[in-house]
Design a protein around this motif. Structure first.
Motif, mmCIF file in Angstrom:
data_model
loop_
_atom_site.group_PDB
_atom_site.id
_atom_site.type_symbol
_atom_site.label_atom_id
_atom_site.label_comp_id
_atom_site.label_asym_id
_atom_site.label_seq_id
_atom_site.Cartn_x
_atom_site.Cartn_y
_atom_site.Cartn_z
ATOM 1 N N SER A 161 -11.758 9.540 -10.744
ATOM 2 C CA SER A 161 -12.233 8.733 -11.874
ATOM 3 C C SER A 161 -13.581 8.079 -11.557
ATOM 4 O O SER A 161 -13.760 7.498 -10.476
ATOM 5 C CB SER A 161 -11.204 7.650 -12.191
ATOM 6 N N LEU A 203 -13.373 4.531 -10.255
ATOM 7 C CA LEU A 203 -13.122 4.328 -8.828
ATOM 8 C C LEU A 203 -14.413 4.437 -8.035
ATOM 9 O O LEU A 203 -14.674 3.626 -7.138
ATOM 10 C CB LEU A 203 -12.105 5.360 -8.340
ATOM 11 N N ALA A 239 -2.972 6.975 -5.726
ATOM 12 C CA ALA A 239 -2.829 6.964 -7.184
ATOM 13 C C ALA A 239 -1.390 7.261 -7.591
ATOM 14 O O ALA A 239 -0.847 6.644 -8.513
ATOM 15 C CB ALA A 239 -3.782 7.984 -7.799
ATOM 16 N N PHE A 280 0.600 3.942 -8.857
ATOM 17 C CA PHE A 280 0.504 3.959 -10.320
ATOM 18 C C PHE A 280 1.132 5.203 -10.948
ATOM 19 O O PHE A 280 1.076 5.354 -12.170
ATOM 20 C CB PHE A 280 -0.966 3.856 -10.745
ATOM 21 N N THR A 293 0.146 8.239 -11.078
ATOM 22 C CA THR A 293 -0.873 8.948 -11.836
ATOM 23 C C THR A 293 -1.728 9.766 -10.883
ATOM 24 O O THR A 293 -1.399 9.902 -9.704
ATOM 25 C CB THR A 293 -1.741 7.959 -12.643
ATOM 26 N N LEU A 312 -7.217 7.192 -13.129
ATOM 27 C CA LEU A 312 -7.243 5.778 -12.757
ATOM 28 C C LEU A 312 -8.172 4.997 -13.692
ATOM 29 O O LEU A 312 -9.331 5.357 -13.881
ATOM 30 C CB LEU A 312 -7.722 5.620 -11.312
ATOM 31 N N GLN A 337 -6.905 -0.354 -12.165
ATOM 32 C CA GLN A 337 -6.266 0.379 -11.070
ATOM 33 C C GLN A 337 -7.281 0.706 -9.987
ATOM 34 O O GLN A 337 -7.006 0.558 -8.791
ATOM 35 C CB GLN A 337 -5.620 1.647 -11.614
ATOM 36 N N SER A 338 -8.471 1.130 -10.409
ATOM 37 C CA SER A 338 -9.531 1.455 -9.446
ATOM 38 C C SER A 338 -9.940 0.220 -8.653
ATOM 39 O O SER A 338 -10.110 0.281 -7.428
ATOM 40 C CB SER A 338 -10.748 2.025 -10.184
#
Length: 825
Positions: A153, A156, A262, A266, A268, A273, A277-278
């Motif tokens: 992502s 991130l 990840a 999460f 995922t 992300l 989350q990142s």
């Protein structure tokens, strides 16, 4: 006197030399003090000048010269210092250059080679990939998977650069500006942040520091990391470096690398992300233990918000966006990494054994065998993650909500439950079972290996300890003796399920038991249990094969339902009994006889075709287990594994071609190169007419026989070929279900064959195993993404040699005056 003059002249010459050497030029004649210019003669009184203004004073003249000479000396000394200073600087710079050259060449200890920089040693977990391209699990020393920059992502990447190395795209491994900031902070006593770039941190992670280093060693190690960082920058792009860094970092909780992180935190992928989350994962980079979101959620949130503010500071995020995010919760969806939990646990353990064998016979380019736990293999399996989920849910639903509660109620109040023995031997038999179970346990084996005496081991097994027990309502933490826990687990019914795609032989679902944490024994490939009436189709296949060739037998063929006697080699006779008395003495069709598992008709067919012929047919259909050539096999006495049985009956759905069930389609190395592809083993077991006739026969089981509850209770209206199986004393319950697009088999029973229901109503395969198949197929049909329809079985490419419409068949037989030899009974 002449000596004195000489000395004076000599001194003047020395002064002149020093004066002139100091850069003031030569002295003018008026300034000299030789005998021609002196205002006084040697040994006489001084003579005054005629002018007061220009009166010459020897003291003043000497003082002026001394000052000039002193300045000259100072300048001379300064010159020496400057020369020494530049010489020192040159020596230091030369030393630094030589030091870094030496570090680069490995003069001062380890320095990674070109090959090591090109292929840094990183342990990669081998990944298990499902048929629908989902990650089922990993085999690892470090739970790390290789990722690609395009799959990470941008959130991130931005968070990492803003927080750890804002000039990452501009420097060549070392950030001089950041180093200056760190130096100023050290001199001023202020914390100005770290100076390590992402590339330097990668260098440290790829080639870790030794433990217990002193300050000098640490400083020297830092220089090495600078050199490694510069080398990394020369060999890799910025995108590759940041990807390698994220792949290498340990995010704790068995989440090594961004792929695992990840998934673990999460559930995922790195590509999905979001900003929060990142930021959380990047926040952990500073100190993963301190900012562990599971143990210190408040600190983790503070650190996450710091990362968000860094993103605002450097333009990756605006203030309005940040304001809406700072108060958001962590949003964890933690997935604990444990091979004992999750989906397809029994399959993954089975596959581990298969892959370890494969690795031992397959070699990397350097000649060493592949390492399942370090080499990052990618194992593409046939398992469909959706169907696997439905299969596990069906087992849990039937056993947890229905069958196990019924089993408890069935045995309530019985002292030796759930074991069935004669009253005069039951106590001794149960004690023997418990003793054997103790000896097979891991606890016993560990104690024995440590040299503990048997009496002491028994004492350990009878001493209460803290433990966790399985229950269908959730785990139970309690205090219990190990022997009592063994007794507790003896009460559980277990199960096995395997589902196969008919034309390819690919295994779509594999359930080896009810919970791998507590029940390690695999009831798909490891267990062999008595198959009961599910063996009868092999016998009937011989009749349908003869019918397809000669037209003599059909599913509609009628035989008298009377007892059959078969002479054995020792002169005795085998006289099987039926489980019920329905239609005894009447003519019944083969379809009705198979549907109701009539033993007398099976005995008739066994007498006609012989045990050896049945065994040969079973082996053509994939049964590899040794089967004794005795008539009793007609009733299903052999012990056979579930995977063999499913593979065998799948022959009917696959137009008479047996295809051995297989589990892996291909294996790739960590670079994506295909190392090996797999194709199933197959052979023609029967012609397609025989296979189709058998499907027609087995449809009778569902239409009118022991599997009829599939229609009246579960509502199936499509064509289903099936066969139930119930073994002696109801120890094992089976159901084999065939549809055009899926062949599945289920077994249910206790660990010990002496533990079972005491009634055929509860203990038959139609009650123990069939409901699991029904629940499973309901979920499969409901998922349209699987594209499994309720279409009828495809007809053979050529017209059948026999009639399967029983009314028409009866009319043909009346015209042919069909005769059955009484000697066959």
């Amino acid at each position: 006197m002449s000596d004195t003059n000489k000395d004076s002249n000599k001194n003047n010459q020395e002064k002149k030399s020093l004066f002139e050497e100091s850069g003031y030029g030569s002295m003018q004649p008026s300034e000299r003090t030789d005998e021609n210019s002196n205002s006084y003669a040697t040994g006489s009184e001084p003579v005054e000048r005629s002018s007061g203004v220009n009166t010459f004073s020897p003291d003043d003249e000497m003082s002026k010269i001394d000052i000039i000479e002193e300045n000259a000396r100072v300048r001379h000394k300064q010159r020496k210092y400057i020369i020494a200073l530049w010489a020192g600087v040159f020596i230091i710079l030369t030393g630094v250059v030589v030091m870094f050259i030496g570090i680069s060449l490995g003069w001062f200890g380890f320095m990674p080679s070109f090959e090591e920089l090109e292929n840094p040693q990183t342990f990669l977990a081998s990944e298990i990939v499902s048929h629908d391209n989902q990650l089922l699990g990993t085999y690892y020393i470090e739970n790390r998977s290789k990722s690609h920059f395009a799959e990470i992502s941008p959130n991130l990447i931005s968070a990492l650069i803003a927080t750890e190395d804002v000039r990452f795209r501009k420097h060549s491994g070392i950030d001089i500006k950041a180093l200056g900031r760190v130096l100023f902070g050290a001199l001023s006593g202020q914390d100005k942040g770290g100076g390590s770039t992402i590339t330097q941190q990668l260098a440290k992670n790829l080639f870790p520091r030794e433990y217990n280093q002193n300050a000098i060693e640490l400083a020297f190690r830092k220089f090495k990391e600078w050199v490694i960082a510069v080398k990394l920058e020369k060999r890799y792009s910025k995108d590759e470096i940041i990807t390698m860094y994220l792949d290498k970092f340990d995010f704790l909780n068995l989440a090594v690398g961004i792929n695992s992180a990840a998934r673990v935190y999460f559930n995922t992928t790195p590509a999905e992300l979001d900003i929060l989350q990142s930021a959380l994962l990047v926040g952990m980079v500073k100190n993963p233990s301190l900012f562990n979101p599971l143990r210190r959620p408040e600190l983790a949130m503070q650190r996450r918000n710091t990362v968000l503010l860094q993103m605002v500071k450097y333009g990756y995020l605006n203030e309005q966006q940040a304001d809406t995010l700072l108060d958001k919760p962590l949003g964890l969806n933690f997935q604990r990494v444990d091979h004992n939990i999750g989906s397809a646990t029994y399959f993954k353990e089975f596959l581990r054994g298969q892959m370890k064998k494969w690795c031992s016979t397959h070699f990397k380019p350097d000649g060493t065998p592949y390492d399942l736990y370090r080499d990052g293999l990618r194992i593409y399996t046939t398992i469909d993650s959706r169907m696997q989920k439905y299969a596990e849910a069906a087992v849990s639903e039937h056993l947890g909500l229905d069958l196990q509660p019924a089993f408890y109620a069935h045995w309530k109040g019985h002292k030796y439950a759930p074991f069935v023995f004669e009253a005069d031997t039951i106590k001794e038999q149960v004690e023997n079972i418990m003793n054997q179970a103790m000896r097979r346990s891991d606890r016993y084996q560990r104690l024995k290996q440590n040299g503990v005496e048997y009496d002491s081991i028994v004492k350990v097994f009878n001493t209460p300890v803290e433990m966790t027990l399985f229950s269908w309502k959730g785990d139970i933490d309690t205090i219990m003796t190990p022997m009592d826990s063994i007794r507790y687990f003896k009460f559980f019914l277990n199960a096995g399920l395997m589902s196969v795609d008919p034309p390819s032989g690919e295994v779509r679902a594999y359930v080896g038991g009810i919970d791998y944490r507590f029940f390690k024994y695999d009831h798909v490939t490891q267990s062999r249990r008595q198959v009961g009436s599910t063996f009868k189709p092999f016998l009937y296949t011989l009749a349908m094969q003869e019918g397809a060739a000669t037209g003599q037998f059909s599913p509609c063929s009628k035989l008298p339902n009377v007892q059959v006697s078969i002479e054995l080699p020792d002169g005795t006779y085998w006289n099987p009994r039926n489980s019920g008395n329905e239609k005894e003495g009447e003519l019944v069709t083969l379809k009705w006889a198979l549907a109701h598992s009539v033993n007398w008709i099976s005995a008739y067919l066994m007498k006609r075709f012989s045990p050896l012929a049945v065994i040969q047919m079973a082996k053509k259909m994939g049964i590899t287990t040794d089967i004794p050539a005795v008539p009793a096999i007609a009733l299903g006495t052999p012990d056979i594994s579930l995977d063999e049985m499913v593979g065998a009956v799948n022959t009917y759905a696959n137009r008479g071609i047996h295809i051995k069930p297989f589990f892996v389609t291909k294996i790739e190395d960590k670079f994506g190169n295909v190392i090996e592809s797999f194709a199933p083993e197959s052979n023609e077991a029967m012609d397609e007419q025989t296979a189709y006739l058998m499907l027609n026969l087995m449809q009778g089981v569902v239409e009118t026989g022991t599997g009829i509850r599939l229609k009246y209770k579960y509502g199936f209206r499509n064509e289903i070929a099936g066969k139930t199986g119930t073994t002696q004393n109801q120890s094992d319950g089976w159901f084999m279900g065939i549809t055009p697009q899926l062949t599945s088999g289920i077994w249910v029973g206790c660990e010990d064959r002496s533990a079972h229901f005491r009634s055929i109503t509860l203990g038959q395969g139609a009650n123990m195993a069939l409901p699991i198949w029904a629940l499973y197929m309901q979920k499969v049909y409901a998922d349209t993404s699987l594209h499994i329809s309720m279409d009828p079985f495809p007809k053979p490419s050529k017209p059948l040699n026999v009639e399967i419409d029983c009314e028409k068949f009866d009319q043909q037989r009346l015209q042919e005056d069909y005769f059955i030899d009484p000697d066959d009974f």
